[in-house]
Design an enzyme around this catalytic site. Structure first.
Site, PDB file in Angstrom:
ATOM      1  N   CYS A 108      -4.749   9.672  -5.269  1.00  0.00           N
ATOM      2  CA  CYS A 108      -4.015   8.514  -5.778  1.00  0.00           C
ATOM      3  C   CYS A 108      -4.959   7.553  -6.515  1.00  0.00           C
ATOM      4  O   CYS A 108      -5.996   7.970  -7.038  1.00  0.00           O
ATOM      5  CB  CYS A 108      -3.271   7.808  -4.651  1.00  0.00           C
ATOM      6  SG  CYS A 108      -2.001   6.665  -5.255  1.00  0.00           S
ATOM      7  N   ASP A 177      -2.712   1.908   2.761  1.00  0.00           N
ATOM      8  CA  ASP A 177      -1.704   0.851   2.654  1.00  0.00           C
ATOM      9  C   ASP A 177      -1.534   0.121   3.968  1.00  0.00           C
ATOM     10  O   ASP A 177      -1.169  -1.059   3.987  1.00  0.00           O
ATOM     11  CB  ASP A 177      -0.362   1.443   2.217  1.00  0.00           C
ATOM     12  CG  ASP A 177      -0.383   1.701   0.731  1.00  0.00           C
ATOM     13  OD1 ASP A 177      -0.929   2.735   0.325  1.00  0.00           O
ATOM     14  OD2 ASP A 177       0.097   0.829  -0.023  1.00  0.00           O
TER      15      ASP A 177
HETATM   16  C1  RUB Z   1      -1.419   3.521  -3.785  1.00  0.00           C
HETATM   17  C2  RUB Z   1      -2.157   4.032  -2.606  1.00  0.00           C
HETATM   18  C3  RUB Z   1      -3.528   3.485  -2.389  1.00  0.00           C
HETATM   19  C4  RUB Z   1      -3.449   2.325  -1.383  1.00  0.00           C
HETATM   20  C5  RUB Z   1      -4.764   1.564  -1.328  1.00  0.00           C
HETATM   21  O1  RUB Z   1      -0.057   3.894  -3.779  1.00  0.00           O
HETATM   22  O2  RUB Z   1      -1.657   4.790  -1.794  1.00  0.00           O
HETATM   23  O3  RUB Z   1      -4.369   4.468  -1.874  1.00  0.00           O
HETATM   24  O4  RUB Z   1      -2.438   1.427  -1.751  1.00  0.00           O
HETATM   25  O5  RUB Z   1      -5.015   0.957  -2.561  1.00  0.00           O
HETATM   26  P1  RUB Z   1       0.913   3.298  -4.912  1.00  0.00           P
HETATM   27  P2  RUB Z   1      -6.085  -0.217  -2.713  1.00  0.00           P
HETATM   28  O6  RUB Z   1       0.344   3.748  -6.224  1.00  0.00           O
HETATM   29  O7  RUB Z   1       2.247   3.879  -4.631  1.00  0.00           O
HETATM   30  O8  RUB Z   1       0.895   1.791  -4.782  1.00  0.00           O
HETATM   31  O9  RUB Z   1      -7.382   0.337  -2.215  1.00  0.00           O
HETATM   32  O10 RUB Z   1      -6.125  -0.489  -4.191  1.00  0.00           O
HETATM   33  O11 RUB Z   1      -5.606  -1.377  -1.904  1.00  0.00           O
END
Ligand code: RUB
Length: 277
Positions: A108, A177
């Site tokens: 992701c 998340d």
């Molecule tokens: C994004 C996702 C990321 C986490 C952490 O999913 O799963 O790994 O949100 O992100 P989506 P961060 O694209 O559906 O939002 O490290 O930027 O907080």
């Protein structure tokens, strides 16, 4: 389109994505909002609305809890500042796990996991990254582009190729998340990366600031629209008699996780579970 509608659209469509960015973007909107309307009932309703757009990510929820106790613009500024400073600390702490010539697999687009990888590169380590495409919205392409821009060697693969490449990688780094007692909640497919990492005896690190600790009773996994899964372009005609499910996140159990890199240090699953009590 009103400011709130625009913000909602950008979060819902995943234009603004990643738990930390969603929180910062929402907080910046709320700052504009409370300058006009204050911190009263209307603020609460609007904040709730924002929280519900991506209900799995816990950062915004935790920030709003703090804001409820300290209703001020200063607190909003402090929260944004803390989130950004945590990432800088996390990057330095996490980069110690990356050695010269390491190949890192990520999934992701996680700003926090990428901060660690970028820091290791900045320190002069020769590294390479395997980025999964991340079905169905392909946030992994965003990851690959961001790394390529910095000239960090990066290979984009389909999600189904994780098993094929896992034997080659040295470690896996993903974002989160929500950090829960059940495990780490992150983009769908994360648990399969963890499973493949375990089978291949590769360390599996989660990179996440402490505002991702999720003490909410119920775990909510966002289900996204079916149309994101099924592309009519490739399969002309109506798809009849088929149910489509599109969960945005899955849960990786603690038994697959080596450690969580936070701004407070690298914490073992037992330590995190203690913090969650
Ligand atoms: C994004 C996702 C990321 C986490 C952490 O999913 O799963 O790994 O949100 O992100 P989506 P961060 O694209 O559906 O939002 O490290 O930027 O907080």
């Amino acid at each position: 389109m009103s400011d709130l509608e625009k913000v909602t659209k950008n979060i819902k469509s995943v234009k603004v994505q990643g738990a930390k960015q969603i929180a910062i973007y929402s907080l910046k909107f709320l700052k504009r909002f409370c300058k006009k309307h204050g911190f009263g009932k209307e603020f609460e309703i609007t904040a709730k609305k924002l929280e519900k757009i991506r209900p799995t990510a816990v950062v915004l929820h935790n920030c709003l809890k703090i804001l409820k106790k300290e209703k001020s613009l200063k607190t909003i500024n402090k929260l944004v500042k803390n989130l950004n400073e945590s990432t800088k600390k996390i990057a330095k702490i996490g980069s110690k796990l990356i050695k010269n010539n390491h190949m890192i697999m990520t999934h992701c687009h996680s700003g926090e996991a990428l901060a660690v990888i970028k820091q290791a590169w900045k320190e002069g380590k020769k590294i390479s990254v395997i980025a999964t495409e991340t079905d169905p919205l392909e946030q992994g392409v965003k990851t690959a582009k961001e790394l390529a821009k910095l000239k960090i060697p990066v290979t984009l693969i389909t999600d189904s190729a994780v098993g094929y490449f896992m034997p080659e990688v040295n470690l896996v780094m993903v974002g989160s998340d929500a950090i829960r007692k059940e495990g780490i909640v992150n983009k769908t497919g994360t648990s399969l990366l963890a499973l493949a990492a375990k089978e291949n005896k590769k360390p599996f690190y989660v990179i996440a600031n402490s505002l991702k600790l999720d003490r909410r009773k119920k775990m909510v996994i966002e289900e996204r629209p079916a149309r994101e899964v099924y592309l009519e372009l490739l399969h002309p005609g109506k798809l009849e008699g088929v149910k489509i499910r599109n969960p945005a996140f899955d849960v990786t159990p603690w038994k697959f996780i080596t450690a969580v890199v936070t701004e407070k240090g690298i914490l073992k699953p037992e330590q995190i579970l203690r913090l969650l009590k």
